[in-house]
Design a protein around this motif. Structure first.
Motif, PDB file in Angstrom:
ATOM      1  N   SER A   1      36.554  48.322  85.285  1.00 22.98           N
ATOM      2  CA  SER A   1      36.218  49.700  85.671  1.00 22.98           C
ATOM      3  C   SER A   1      34.711  49.856  85.859  1.00 22.98           C
ATOM      4  O   SER A   1      34.271  50.475  86.827  1.00 22.98           O
ATOM      5  CB  SER A   1      36.768  50.713  84.673  1.00 22.98           C
ATOM      6  OG  SER A   1      36.151  50.597  83.417  1.00 22.98           O
TER       7      SER A   1
ATOM      8  N   TYR B   1      32.982  52.732  88.071  1.00 25.58           N
ATOM      9  CA  TYR B   1      33.514  53.883  87.346  1.00 25.58           C
ATOM     10  C   TYR B   1      32.695  54.097  86.074  1.00 25.58           C
ATOM     11  O   TYR B   1      32.225  53.145  85.461  1.00 25.58           O
ATOM     12  CB  TYR B   1      34.986  53.666  86.971  1.00 25.58           C
ATOM     13  CG  TYR B   1      35.901  53.731  88.161  1.00 25.58           C
ATOM     14  CD1 TYR B   1      36.366  54.945  88.628  1.00 25.58           C
ATOM     15  CD2 TYR B   1      36.293  52.575  88.819  1.00 25.58           C
ATOM     16  CE1 TYR B   1      37.206  55.016  89.720  1.00 25.58           C
ATOM     17  CE2 TYR B   1      37.128  52.628  89.919  1.00 25.58           C
ATOM     18  CZ  TYR B   1      37.579  53.854  90.364  1.00 25.58           C
ATOM     19  OH  TYR B   1      38.397  53.912  91.459  1.00 25.58           O
TER      20      TYR B   1
ATOM     21  N   HIS C   1      39.087  57.453  84.636  1.00 24.20           N
ATOM     22  CA  HIS C   1      39.020  57.669  86.092  1.00 24.20           C
ATOM     23  C   HIS C   1      39.502  56.431  86.846  1.00 24.20           C
ATOM     24  O   HIS C   1      40.150  56.530  87.886  1.00 24.20           O
ATOM     25  CB  HIS C   1      37.591  58.028  86.514  1.00 24.20           C
ATOM     26  CG  HIS C   1      37.236  59.440  86.205  1.00 24.20           C
ATOM     27  ND1 HIS C   1      36.527  59.805  85.093  1.00 24.20           N
ATOM     28  CD2 HIS C   1      37.520  60.585  86.872  1.00 24.20           C
ATOM     29  CE1 HIS C   1      36.379  61.112  85.075  1.00 24.20           C
ATOM     30  NE2 HIS C   1      36.974  61.617  86.140  1.00 24.20           N
TER      31      HIS C   1
END
Length: 176
Positions: free
Chosen positions: A119, A124, A129
């Motif tokens: 991520s 991110y 998310h």
């Protein structure tokens, strides 16, 4: 009279011929032909900022939409209009697609990375998310994706038409 005289006036043919003779590379000749055909077809000219924006969004380093618009010297709204006109979607949505593809490749090619590492590598700020976007584009969570990978399933060719289909497959496996 050549066959091109039927489609284009002789002055256009002479102009494009001389421009093609001036080009030293094949790429240059294709660019000249592409501009000529777009002009004749009435296609809108692409803003030179767009290829640069796409390059930045596709690069290894994640860039925020605010930073992207600042680097292009364009407002966020102007960037939005540019993408909608030429790409057909917002720059945010385009970036989400790029991130999903990058995450899927990382998960496929390197099982050593944790979901948190993936991520952050994909730009991110938190794993929530990342998981939300992954589910939106992939239809399953990243952990389910990894399960399919370890079981040897072909994620990109796997389709679940109905949610109960997966349950019926599991039930069939239990009955065997």
């Amino acid at each position: 009279m050549s066959n091109l005289d039927i489609i284009f006036p002789a002055s256009d043919i002479e102009r494009i011929s001389s421009r093609l003779k001036e080009c030293e590379t094949i790429g240059g000749k294709f660019s000249v032909l592409e501009m000529f055909v777009s002009e004749k077809m009435g296609l809108p000219e692409v803003n030179p900022r767009l290829p640069y924006a796409l390059q930045l969004l596709n690069s290894e380093h994640s860039i925020s939409i605010d930073a992207l618009s600042q680097s292009l010297c364009i407002s966020n709204r102007g960037l939005q209009k540019l993408f909608k006109k030429h790409i057909g979607m917002s720059p945010v949505y385009y970036r989400k697609i790029i991130r999903f593809n990058k995450a899927a490749q990382l998960l496929l090619n390197d099982s050593e990375n944790s979901l948190t590492e993936v991520s952050y590598t994909c730009g991110y700020f938190d794993q929530a998310h990342f998981i939300k976007d992954f589910k939106e584009f992939g239809g399953i969570s990243p952990s389910e994706f990894l399960r399919y990978k370890t079981n040897g399933s072909d994620f990109y060719n796997y389709r679940i038409s109905e949610p109960h289909t997966l349950d019926s497959i599991k039930q069939q496996q239990i009955n065997i």
